[in-house]
Design an enzyme around this catalytic site. Structure first.
Site, PDB file in Angstrom:
ATOM      1  N   GLU A 164      14.363  -6.086  -8.389  1.00 46.14           N
ATOM      2  CA  GLU A 164      13.404  -5.489  -9.327  1.00 46.14           C
ATOM      3  C   GLU A 164      14.096  -4.279  -9.923  1.00 46.14           C
ATOM      4  O   GLU A 164      14.808  -3.563  -9.234  1.00 46.14           O
ATOM      5  CB  GLU A 164      12.128  -5.067  -8.588  1.00 46.14           C
ATOM      6  CG  GLU A 164      11.351  -6.258  -8.060  1.00 46.14           C
ATOM      7  CD  GLU A 164       9.976  -5.880  -7.512  1.00 46.14           C
ATOM      8  OE1 GLU A 164       9.808  -4.758  -7.026  1.00 46.14           O
ATOM      9  OE2 GLU A 164       9.077  -6.734  -7.587  1.00 46.14           O
ATOM     10  N   GLU A 185      10.754  -8.645  -1.853  1.00 45.80           N
ATOM     11  CA  GLU A 185      11.265  -7.304  -1.537  1.00 45.80           C
ATOM     12  C   GLU A 185      10.621  -6.930  -0.209  1.00 45.80           C
ATOM     13  O   GLU A 185       9.454  -6.552  -0.158  1.00 45.80           O
ATOM     14  CB  GLU A 185      10.871  -6.345  -2.671  1.00 45.80           C
ATOM     15  CG  GLU A 185      11.829  -5.193  -2.811  1.00 45.80           C
ATOM     16  CD  GLU A 185      11.420  -4.015  -1.947  1.00 45.80           C
ATOM     17  OE1 GLU A 185      11.917  -3.950  -0.794  1.00 45.80           O
ATOM     18  OE2 GLU A 185      10.639  -3.198  -2.406  1.00 45.80           O
ATOM     19  N   GLY A 240       6.483  -6.446   0.824  1.00 43.06           N
ATOM     20  CA  GLY A 240       5.746  -6.195   2.061  1.00 43.06           C
ATOM     21  C   GLY A 240       6.600  -6.540   3.258  1.00 43.06           C
ATOM     22  O   GLY A 240       7.830  -6.477   3.208  1.00 43.06           O
ATOM     23  N   TRP A 259       0.805  -1.219   0.000  1.00 48.98           N
ATOM     24  CA  TRP A 259       0.000   0.000   0.000  1.00 48.98           C
ATOM     25  C   TRP A 259       0.842   1.275   0.000  1.00 48.98           C
ATOM     26  O   TRP A 259       0.307   2.358  -0.146  1.00 48.98           O
ATOM     27  CB  TRP A 259      -0.910   0.011   1.236  1.00 48.98           C
ATOM     28  CG  TRP A 259      -0.206  -0.381   2.511  1.00 48.98           C
ATOM     29  CD1 TRP A 259      -0.225  -1.622   3.094  1.00 48.98           C
ATOM     30  CD2 TRP A 259       0.630   0.431   3.339  1.00 48.98           C
ATOM     31  NE1 TRP A 259       0.549  -1.635   4.224  1.00 48.98           N
ATOM     32  CE2 TRP A 259       1.088  -0.380   4.407  1.00 48.98           C
ATOM     33  CE3 TRP A 259       1.045   1.765   3.299  1.00 48.98           C
ATOM     34  CZ2 TRP A 259       1.932   0.089   5.407  1.00 48.98           C
ATOM     35  CZ3 TRP A 259       1.891   2.236   4.293  1.00 48.98           C
ATOM     36  CH2 TRP A 259       2.318   1.397   5.333  1.00 48.98           C
ATOM     37  N   ASN A 260       2.153   1.190   0.215  1.00 52.64           N
ATOM     38  CA  ASN A 260       2.887   2.453   0.400  1.00 52.64           C
ATOM     39  C   ASN A 260       3.162   3.180  -0.920  1.00 52.64           C
ATOM     40  O   ASN A 260       3.072   4.401  -0.996  1.00 52.64           O
ATOM     41  CB  ASN A 260       4.167   2.242   1.215  1.00 52.64           C
ATOM     42  CG  ASN A 260       5.133   1.281   0.584  1.00 52.64           C
ATOM     43  OD1 ASN A 260       4.778   0.526  -0.327  1.00 52.64           O
ATOM     44  ND2 ASN A 260       6.361   1.281   1.048  1.00 52.64           N
ATOM     45  N   CYS A 299      10.245   1.324   2.483  1.00 44.63           N
ATOM     46  CA  CYS A 299      11.125   0.258   2.976  1.00 44.63           C
ATOM     47  C   CYS A 299      12.585   0.715   3.002  1.00 44.63           C
ATOM     48  O   CYS A 299      13.389   0.177   3.762  1.00 44.63           O
ATOM     49  CB  CYS A 299      10.960  -1.006   2.142  1.00 44.63           C
ATOM     50  SG  CYS A 299      11.189  -0.739   0.390  1.00 44.63           S
TER      51      CYS A 299
HETATM   52  P1  NAD Z   1       1.456  -6.474   7.336  1.00 45.96           P
HETATM   53  O1  NAD Z   1       2.507  -7.462   7.653  1.00 45.96           O
HETATM   54  O2  NAD Z   1       0.139  -6.592   8.032  1.00 45.96           O
HETATM   55  O3  NAD Z   1       1.142  -6.470   5.764  1.00 45.96           O
HETATM   56  C1  NAD Z   1       2.123  -6.224   4.803  1.00 45.96           C
HETATM   57  C2  NAD Z   1       1.522  -6.475   3.404  1.00 45.96           C
HETATM   58  O4  NAD Z   1       1.346  -7.859   3.201  1.00 45.96           O
HETATM   59  C3  NAD Z   1       0.144  -5.856   3.166  1.00 45.96           C
HETATM   60  O5  NAD Z   1       0.120  -5.332   1.854  1.00 45.96           O
HETATM   61  C4  NAD Z   1      -0.826  -7.046   3.304  1.00 45.96           C
HETATM   62  O6  NAD Z   1      -1.990  -6.900   2.501  1.00 45.96           O
HETATM   63  C5  NAD Z   1       0.009  -8.175   2.794  1.00 45.96           C
HETATM   64  N1  NAD Z   1      -0.288  -9.475   3.391  1.00 45.96           N
HETATM   65  C6  NAD Z   1      -0.461  -9.757   4.703  1.00 45.96           C
HETATM   66  N2  NAD Z   1      -0.655 -11.088   4.882  1.00 45.96           N
HETATM   67  C7  NAD Z   1      -0.595 -11.660   3.644  1.00 45.96           C
HETATM   68  C8  NAD Z   1      -0.686 -12.998   3.156  1.00 45.96           C
HETATM   69  N3  NAD Z   1      -0.856 -14.052   3.994  1.00 45.96           N
HETATM   70  N4  NAD Z   1      -0.589 -13.208   1.823  1.00 45.96           N
HETATM   71  C9  NAD Z   1      -0.374 -12.167   0.962  1.00 45.96           C
HETATM   72  N5  NAD Z   1      -0.269 -10.894   1.372  1.00 45.96           N
HETATM   73  C10 NAD Z   1      -0.354 -10.635   2.688  1.00 45.96           C
HETATM   74  O7  NAD Z   1       2.094  -5.053   7.634  1.00 45.96           O
HETATM   75  P2  NAD Z   1       1.441  -3.594   7.577  1.00 45.96           P
HETATM   76  O8  NAD Z   1       1.106  -3.150   8.969  1.00 45.96           O
HETATM   77  O9  NAD Z   1       0.399  -3.478   6.513  1.00 45.96           O
HETATM   78  O10 NAD Z   1       2.695  -2.762   7.067  1.00 45.96           O
HETATM   79  C11 NAD Z   1       3.785  -2.526   7.873  1.00 45.96           C
HETATM   80  C12 NAD Z   1       4.940  -3.404   7.527  1.00 45.96           C
HETATM   81  O11 NAD Z   1       4.842  -3.817   6.167  1.00 45.96           O
HETATM   82  C13 NAD Z   1       6.218  -2.633   7.665  1.00 45.96           C
HETATM   83  O12 NAD Z   1       6.886  -3.021   8.829  1.00 45.96           O
HETATM   84  C14 NAD Z   1       7.006  -2.959   6.412  1.00 45.96           C
HETATM   85  O13 NAD Z   1       8.042  -3.857   6.687  1.00 45.96           O
HETATM   86  C15 NAD Z   1       6.095  -3.714   5.525  1.00 45.96           C
HETATM   87  N6  NAD Z   1       5.926  -3.077   4.209  1.00 45.96           N
HETATM   88  C16 NAD Z   1       6.999  -3.111   3.383  1.00 45.96           C
HETATM   89  C17 NAD Z   1       6.893  -2.545   2.136  1.00 45.96           C
HETATM   90  C18 NAD Z   1       8.053  -2.571   1.187  1.00 45.96           C
HETATM   91  O14 NAD Z   1       8.081  -1.768   0.266  1.00 45.96           O
HETATM   92  N7  NAD Z   1       8.998  -3.484   1.356  1.00 45.96           N
HETATM   93  C19 NAD Z   1       5.708  -1.944   1.750  1.00 45.96           C
HETATM   94  C20 NAD Z   1       4.622  -1.931   2.625  1.00 45.96           C
HETATM   95  C21 NAD Z   1       4.740  -2.533   3.871  1.00 45.96           C
END
Ligand code: NAD
Length: 471
Positions: free
Chosen positions: A451, A243, A221, A144-145, A277
């Site tokens: 990527e 990533e 994520g 989502w970011n 990230c």
């Molecule tokens: P979260 O762990 O709840 O979710 C992270 C992402 O994973 C979300 O987009 C969510 O929809 C997806 N997700 C969760 N469970 C899943 C599953 N079982 N299968 C597929 N997708 C799944 O974290 P959050 O509170 O939404 O975001 C905060 C954390 O997410 C941060 O600490 C950061 O590390 C990470 N994040 C990283 C990036 C990046 O660019 N690397 C981007 C967004 C969030």
């Protein structure tokens, strides 16, 4: 959703509301995919792959380039919706949209250069060639970011290499991804090559990863979710690109240009309210310049104007979710209890919306949670160091290894630390990451694969060796 060339609304499916993080208002309703929808997407992607894989790279390139043009033409509409459901200031949303167009264009160019090679044979009657072929249907999960940019990278890498893709983007900020599906549709991408679904993340990922027709997984994520998906993919022997999160160290040496470092870091840390990230997130400053740096950095960072991204005065928007606001509050109270002092910010802002101010913590001990866990928000912890090897070992002590930043005037120091930092990316005296032509990826728990850059197609291609003889 977008499946097999058709846009699909809620009908009688379950769904969920989409919120504006600046005021908590509902801005839309998102349908959840049923298992039959996922099966339809898999079947469509599999069918489309049989044709798309043999489609000329020139035609693939034409479609990607056409999408790049549409992104530029539609920048205002996409950016407006992006600010509405993701929260970033409109100027930053426009930057994301224009950046996405560059990514599409670069992939359009690069996908025409997927080459194999010829290996000189031992026997002159033999011809040995290596070709690279698309792996098949990909299941990709984007966050989502940077909803537009992160989804687009995955789509372009898959389509450019001749694969087809089922994308589950983040339900928190879906508008830009729906706009993207519309543009690929308008560009004439054959039905089934791109499919977009929404729903309960764990259910969708499990359904797609277990399907024998899906050959590659890509996820951006958090680390725990990435490890879970990679383990599932491993159980089914599928390729992965991960990533994941980072906790980027910043090393400010005593010979650095402190004004420049403070200004650049304040600008970069404020991007997307720190929900990046690669955001600078652990500040190690040489003890002889720490006070000066802390003062200048907190002045530059603390004066960001926090508010609704639609307001032209705003320079930092809300956090995407209220769970991120609680996380910031906990980081600050833990750090101050362990001895850190607050130079600016520190408390969640009252009123509607998920607002947390730019916050700088001074003398933060390495034992504070924020020095060990990724903040993913606008809190910057500063600590001091005295020796280059000491700071390297502290910077490398965590399981993360995504980005890192160095400020020094010394070529010797730059060379020494850049080659020793355990990170997928190192920037010295500036920020130059996430360009289409440069590889983005991490080491250790921050993930695997790249990527962008000429590496971008690697994970989407299988290597095939062909040996032929005329004898
Ligand atoms: P979260 O762990 O709840 O979710 C992270 C992402 O994973 C979300 O987009 C969510 O929809 C997806 N997700 C969760 N469970 C899943 C599953 N079982 N299968 C597929 N997708 C799944 O974290 P959050 O509170 O939404 O975001 C905060 C954390 O997410 C941060 O600490 C950061 O590390 C990470 N994040 C990283 C990036 C990046 O660019 N690397 C981007 C967004 C969030």
């Amino acid at each position: 959703m977008y499946i097999d060339g058709h846009f699909i609304g809620a009908d009688d499916r379950d769904g969920e509301p989409v919120y504006n993080p600046a005021n908590g208002q509902v801005v839309g309703q998102l349908p959840h995919a049923m298992p039959e929808d996922l099966d339809a997407a898999i079947a469509a992607a599999d069918r489309a792959f049989q044709t798309w894989r043999w489609t000329s790279p020139l035609e693939r390139s034409r479609i990607l380039r056409s999408v790049a043009g549409m992104i530029r033409d539609r920048v205002e509409d996409i950016a407006y919706s992006l600010t509405m459901d993701q929260g970033k200031p409109l100027t930053e949303a426009r930057m994301e949209v224009m950046g996405a167009a560059d990514h599409a264009e670069w992939h359009a160019e690069e996908c025409r250069r997927i080459y194999g090679r010829v290996i000189p044979p031992r026997d002159p009657s033999v011809r040995q060639t290596v070709i690279r072929q698309p792996v098949g249907v990909c299941a990709s999960f984007s966050p989502w970011n940077y909803p537009l940019n992160q989804a687009l990278r995955k789509i372009c890498a898959a389509l450019g290499s001749g694969c087809t893709i089922i994308l589950k983007a983040s339900e928190d900020a879906p508008s830009a991804v729906v706009a993207l599906a519309q543009m690929f549709h308008d560009a004439g991408l054959p039905a089934g090559c791109l499919n977009v679904v929404w729903g309960v993340p764990a259910q969708i990922s499990e359904h797609l990863i277990k399907s024998p027709n899906v050959r590659k997984i890509s996820f951006t994520g958090s680390i725990p979710v990435g490890k879970h998906l990679a383990a599932m993919a491993g159980a089914h022997m599928k390729r992965v690109t991960m990533e994941l999160g980072g906790h980027s160290p910043v090393l400010v040496f005593d010979d650095a240009d402190i004004d420049k470092a403070a200004t650049l870091l304040a600008g970069y840390k404020g991007l997307n309210a720190g929900q990046v990230c690669m955001s600078p997130s652990r500040f190690y400053v040489h003890e002889s310049v720490a006070e000066e740096f802390g003062e200048k950095f907190s002045k530059a960072f603390g004066t960001r104007v926090v508010g609704d991204g639609m307001d032209s005065a705003t320079t930092m928007g809300p956090l995407a979710h209220n769970r991120r606001v609680s996380a910031m509050t906990e980081f600050v109270s833990d750090a101050t209890a362990k001895g850190a002092s607050i130079l600016t910010g520190g408390k969640a802002m009252s009123g509607p919306g998920n607002f947390f101010p730019p916050t700088v913590l001074m003398n933060t001990p390495d034992t504070a949670n924020i020095m060990r866990e990724e903040p993913f928000g606008p809190v910057a912890p500063i600590t001091t160091f005295s020796d280059v090897d000491e700071v390297l070992s502290r910077a490398n002590a965590l399981p993360f290894g995504l980005a890192s930043y160095v400020f020094t005037q010394s070529l010797r120091t730059s060379h020494y630390v850049a080659s020793r930092l355990e990170a997928g990316m190192v920037n010295v005296n500036h920020f130059g990451i996430a360009l289409p032509e440069t590889p983005l990826g991490g080491v250790k728990d921050s993930g695997m694969g790249s990527e962008g850059g000429s590496e971008t197609f690697d994970a989407y291609l299988a290597t095939k060796f062909i040996s032929e003889t005329t004898a």
